[in-house]
Design an enzyme around this catalytic site. Structure first.
Site, PDB file in Angstrom:
ATOM      1  N   GLY A  22      41.014   8.200  29.269  1.00 36.05           N
ATOM      2  CA  GLY A  22      41.326   8.294  27.844  1.00 36.05           C
ATOM      3  C   GLY A  22      40.700   9.495  27.170  1.00 36.05           C
ATOM      4  O   GLY A  22      40.396   9.445  25.984  1.00 36.05           O
ATOM      5  N   GLY A  28      38.369  10.088  22.582  1.00 32.52           N
ATOM      6  CA  GLY A  28      38.157  10.422  23.982  1.00 32.52           C
ATOM      7  C   GLY A  28      38.009  11.911  24.198  1.00 32.52           C
ATOM      8  O   GLY A  28      37.185  12.356  25.010  1.00 32.52           O
ATOM      9  N   TYR A 176      44.886  -8.517  22.743  1.00 33.45           N
ATOM     10  CA  TYR A 176      43.992  -7.354  22.725  1.00 33.45           C
ATOM     11  C   TYR A 176      42.532  -7.802  22.804  1.00 33.45           C
ATOM     12  O   TYR A 176      41.761  -7.293  23.629  1.00 33.45           O
ATOM     13  CB  TYR A 176      44.224  -6.527  21.461  1.00 33.45           C
ATOM     14  CG  TYR A 176      43.339  -5.313  21.356  1.00 33.45           C
ATOM     15  CD1 TYR A 176      43.493  -4.238  22.224  1.00 33.45           C
ATOM     16  CD2 TYR A 176      42.339  -5.239  20.387  1.00 33.45           C
ATOM     17  CE1 TYR A 176      42.681  -3.107  22.132  1.00 33.45           C
ATOM     18  CE2 TYR A 176      41.523  -4.123  20.275  1.00 33.45           C
ATOM     19  CZ  TYR A 176      41.703  -3.061  21.156  1.00 33.45           C
ATOM     20  OH  TYR A 176      40.882  -1.947  21.064  1.00 33.45           O
TER      21      TYR A 176
END
Length: 313
Positions: A22, A28, A176
């Site tokens: 990421g 990131g 999630y």
């Protein structure tokens, strides 16, 4: 009382080989740039080569001498995960730090990975866990620090033990949270098993708080054609200092990954109100991450689903 400094100095990372998922955009990319600037040899496994090339250009603007390279990786495909693991093992170089930062959030409807797992669970947790398994010999050789990026969402909901792929009564945000709790429990169990078996690896967790990162933007790859509804409010609250920024969101992971000493089994996040923003600091793990039986259960479930087996000694 003096305010905690928002940023901190990263030690010299020359000679350290670091794998960061990421790392091609958002926080990131901030993490990647800081690591490269500190002298690390940085490997960015990416799904989108074009974004990867753009990230390399950005990093080299800040650190012209940086040693950074891309590898192909789709965390939603266990075949792709195995392939990048084989590639890195064939290179033979020890890995000193691994940061599992990639993730997806809130697809508009239930989707599955190439292997049939619910997309968030399969990408955020199972793909990363399989990657760690495939890279374990290199992580052991480098006495690696592993940092897993979870979320403030891991402080709500639970692991959906009876239906881990959310085939019944799908809830996107519930799935999630489930993926991030599982990821956190797996990381803490990795640290415990490493200590018990003498693998030489330390593992810890971080979370970025809440910030207007690319996680909230239009994401056609998951079918999201407009930004998350709260994106505008989050951007405003970030500007007025209540929430974090893209730059500050990456700091807990950087602290977790680079602070000298034994950082295994620890949890890092923003120090502000409810952990939403502010300077990075060590924190107590969320209540959902403290159950050792749950951690062992996630470990066993993960091995069974990914078919990636970790050694017992």
């Amino acid at each position: 009382m003096a305010r905690r400094p928002l940023d901190f100095a990263i030690p010299d990372l020359t000679g350290k080989r670091i794998v960061l998922t990421g790392g091609s955009d958002g926080m990131g990319l901030v993490i990647a740039t800081r690591l490269a600037t500190a002298g690390a040899e940085l490997i960015l496994p990416v799904r989108n080569p074009r974004k990867g090339d753009a990230a390399l250009a950005t990093i080299h603007e800040h650190a012209p001498e940086a040693v950074v390279s891309l590898r192909d990786l789709d965390l939603s495909s266990l075949e792709s995960v195995a392939a990048v693991g084989e590639t890195l093992r064939s290179e033979g170089d020890p890995i000193h730090v691994l940061i599992g930062n990639a993730g997806i959030m809130h697809p508009p409807e239930r989707q599955t990975t190439k292997d049939g797992f619910e997309l968030q669970f399969g990408t955020n947790h199972l793909g990363h866990a399989a990657l760690i398994g495939h890279l374990l010999p290199l992580l052991r050789a480098g006495e690696a620090r592993v940092t897993l990026q979870i979320s403030i969402a891991a402080n709500q909901g639970d692991v959906n033990w009876d239906d881990p792929n959310w085939e019944r009564s799908y809830d996107s945000m519930g799935a999630y949270s489930h993926s991030k709790i599982a990821f956190g429990l797996f990381g803490l169990e990795l640290d415990r098993r490493s200590r018990e078996a003498g693998w030489g690896i330390t593992a810890n967790l971080s979370h970025p708080g809440v910030a207007p990162t690319s996680l909230l933007d239009v994401r056609p790859e998951i079918g999201r054609t407009r930004a998350v509804r709260a994106r505008g409010l989050i951007t405003f609250l970030s500007r007025v200092g209540i929430l974090g920024t893209v730059a500050s969101a990456g700091l807990p992971a950087l602290m977790a990954a680079t602070t000298p000493g034994d950082q295994g089994g620890k949890f890092f996040g923003p120090s502000g109100l409810r952990g939403l923003g502010g300077a990075p600091t060590e924190q107590r793990p969320y209540s959902r991450l403290r159950n050792a039986d749950d951690a062992r259960r996630v470990w066993d479930l993960t091995q069974r689903l990914t078919r990636v087996q970790f050694p017992t000694e």
